[in-house]
Design a protein around this motif. Structure first.
Motif: not given
Length: 703
Positions: A224-225, A291-292, A301-302, A318-319
């Motif tokens: 993820t970024s 992506d979001f 992930l949160q 952003l994921f």
């Protein structure tokens, strides 16, 4: 004393009649402030702009200003001075609903927030809103954009008790891709230009990518970024917005194109959770594939960043866990519920609900939204979030339009809310208890899973609204009109009040509307009168069935709105003659309650005229198109039909009948009842009445 008010002009006359009526009239006259843009507003010498400017100026100017003007102008020859009573009135305090509707792009584009005129408009609106202490509803349905000044004004509203009465907010956000388009008629501000939305981020995933009930699985944070922390001057969206609004009962936000708005909405939903009952969310067409906007699942992930004080400080990828829906409920419900387990990139994927996340400050979040109405447009659905974070026992209306994974949602809901027998261990055909109370559906597209879900989870004769669309670019629909009839319509025939079945044409597909043509048994069932609660109907039919449908209108006497977007085999663009044939039937059979008619691209209204007008109503009729039926005739003798009976009679034996009195007036008589004047019917073309008949508003297949 009883005073009957018909429209705004009556209120103005009442206010001018006596000072005792002034307060009463003003509270009603200014209770609703609505700006409607006319198609020709740009060519009317600024009349549309004047209505907006002068209206907002009346609400924004303080009392002290009005008092000063009254003192300086004073009474003079041929001019009446403003009375102290008028000058002391704060008209903004009467406003209960503030609404700015959408209009033609060439008009609303002049008020884009990327221009000086847009900044001035939002500032004037904010000044007016700050004085509306009793404001209950705020509607912003223009794509010109909305500044944070308006949100700050809404957050400051307090009545004399120090409480906010604001309960309904409806906002359509702007499309930032169109805000930087230059215009020759208005110069743009160099400080107000907004950058276009960021391009979708690229993500490298393994070939064995899997999906869970939450979303697409991401194995580790390396895939993820993480966005960089932004300064306030570098943000491309408005702030603050929704996070500062008071608790709401109804919230609608459309055309969302940035994750910052979702983070802001999560704060508002947390604050409004105890009272929020209506929620509508829609993404813009340019952002629904970013992506979001997609649902994701993974151990690292949160949903939201609980430590970020504003969206620019967010340090999570952003994921987002659960996608858009995961963000919206991120501050009231934790998707991860079980003790944390070790997950590596090479291990089997573990669903998010199997990993713990106690939320902010170690407090477990397990609240649910108790909604009555939920509407989603272009939102990638996370079925796991939908089922767990929403209390479905109270929901009565569900709208799913152009949403990814909607088919999976119907399957999971069907499995989760199967009816249970009243007695444990009872035989299969024994009475069961249904767990859902859904009564209204607005769905696009329609799949076999949806048909099965409605059939198996809803009790018979409980569904009252069914709006179905299919706008997908496919060769043929997944569900036929006969399947809809046999599975849903017949099962809920006694309760359905609003029915729309339509396959609108898309670009490159001219004959899509032929996929859902109502004919045969389906049309015969509608015309038979078995659907006794039907109030609004929208279908596509064949030309050969038109006259048969008209003859059976008395069997559908409760119908008040009719929408026929297409008639297969009818190639003319002048449907007035078709509307006239409907009005003739209504004139003969006055028990028919039909008022609004939508044919092809036109909309008509049937209304009662003045009995003394002699059949002429130049103020409302089109030139040369006045109706000619027995009810509007003023001749000395009533016009006779083929069977020798007077038009307007039912069958010549019982029911209402028409007769002429000694003074030549036409009347309707009832056996054993007092007579009343017969009011002639008129037909006029109107702008599509979306406010009066919901079926015309939903015909577009979008929120």
């Amino acid at each position: 004393m009883y005073i009957q008010i018909h429209d705004g002009s009556d209120l103005i006359a009442l206010a001018m009649a006596h000072s005792a009526f002034f307060e009463l009239a003003m509270s009603k006259l200014y209770s609703w402030f609505d700006i409607c843009w006319t198609p020709s507003a740009a060519e009317d010498d600024g009349k549309g702009v004047d209505a907006l400017s002068y209206g907002l100026a009346t609400l924004a100017l303080p009392n002290r200003f009005a008092q000063s003007i009254s003192r300086l102008r004073g009474p003079g020859p041929g001019r009446l001075g403003l009375t102290r009573q008028v000058a002391n009135h704060d008209y903004a305090s009467y406003v209960r609903t503030f609404s700015i509707s959408n209009g033609p792009p060439d008009v609303t584009s002049e008020y884009s927030i990327a221009r000086e005129s847009g900044k001035m408009l939002c500032t004037l609106v904010a000044l007016a809103l700050s004085k509306m202490a009793h404001l209950e509803s705020f509607i912003w349905d223009t794509d010109s954009g909305i500044l944070s000044d308006i949100f700050m004004a809404l957050s400051s509203l307090e009545d004399e008790h120090g409480e906010s009465q604001l309960g309904h907010v409806w906002i359509r956000l702007h499309d930032r891709t169109n805000l930087n388009t230059p215009s020759s008629s208005s110069s743009s501000s160099p400080t107000m230009g907004l950058p276009a939305p960021p391009a979708p981020l690229a993500i490298t995933q393994t070939n064995n990518k899997l999906s869970t009930a939450i979303g697409n699985y991401v194995y580790s944070a390396a895939d993820t970024s993480v966005p960089e922390t932004k300064k306030f001057a570098d943000i491309s969206v408005q702030y603050p917005t929704f996070s500062i609004l008071p608790p709401l009962k109804s919230l609608t936000v459309l055309n969302i194109d940035d994750i910052s708005y979702l983070d802001e909405l999560s704060i508002l939903i947390e604050r409004s959770a105890p009272c929020l009952v209506d929620l509508s969310v829609g993404l813009s067409a340019s952002s629904c594939s970013q992506d979001f906007a997609l649902p994701w699942d993974g151990p690292d992930l949160q949903q939201v960043d609980h430590e970020a004080k504003w969206p620019g400080e967010s340090k999570i990828p952003l994921f987002r866990l659960g996608g858009v829906l995961g963000i919206l409920v991120g501050r009231i419900y934790d998707i991860r519920r079980k003790p944390k387990t070790e997950v590596s990139a090479k291990s089997q994927p573990v669903a998010a609900e199997e990993v713990s996340d106690t939320g902010r400050e170690g407090v477990r979040l397990d609240g649910k939204l108790k909604l009555r109405t939920l509407a989603l447009e272009r939102v990638a659905i996370s079925p796991g979030v939908m089922v767990r974070a929403i209390d479905w026992s109270n929901m009565t209306s569900l709208t799913i339009l152009d949403c990814i994974h909607s088919d999976t949602l119907w399957k999971i809901l069907r499995k989760h809310f199967q009816p249970t027998p009243l007695v444990r261990g009872a035989p299969q055909k024994s009475p069961v208890q249904y767990r859902l109370s859904l009564k209204q559906f607005h769905v696009d597209p329609v799949s076999p899973s949806f048909i099965t879900f409605v059939r198996e989870t809803l009790a018979p004769n409980t569904l009252d609204t069914l709006y179905l669309h299919d706008q997908r670019h496919t060769t043929r629909p997944l569900v036929t009109a006969d399947q809809i009839f046999n599975t849903i319509v017949k099962r809920h025939r006694s309760s359905i009040e609003n029915l729309l079945i339509n396959c609108p044409n898309n670009r490159g597909s001219r004959d899509r509307y032929k996929r859902w043509v109502v004919e045969g048994d389906f049309l015969a069932y509608i015309m038979s009168g078995k659907m006794k609660s039907l109030r609004a109907l929208g279908i596509v039919m064949n030309r050969k069935d038109w006259h048969k449908f008209i003859r059976h209108l008395p069997q559908m006497a409760t119908l008040r709105a009719l929408y026929i977007p297409r008639i297969v085999g009818y190639h003319l663009d002048a449907p007035r003659e078709l509307a006239m044939s409907i009005m003739d039937t209504v004139s003969l059979r006055r028990e028919i309650q039909l008022v609004h008619i939508g044919l092809l691209k036109k909309c008509y209204e049937i209304y009662e005229g003045d009995p003394q007008d002699g059949g002429n109503d130049a103020a409302h009729e089109d030139d040369g198109d006045s109706t000619s039926d027995s009810s509007s005739s003023t001749s000395d003798e009533p016009e006779a039909t083929d069977n020798g009976l007077t038009e307007g009679s039912d069958d010549g034996i019982d029911g209402p009948f028409e007769y002429l009195s000694d003074d030549g007036q036409s009347h309707i008589g009832h056996l054993g009842a007092a007579t009343r004047p017969l009011r002639p019917l008129r037909l006029r073309e109107i702008v599509c009445c979306e406010d009066e008949a919901e079926i015309f508003r939903v015909r577009h297949g979008r929120l």
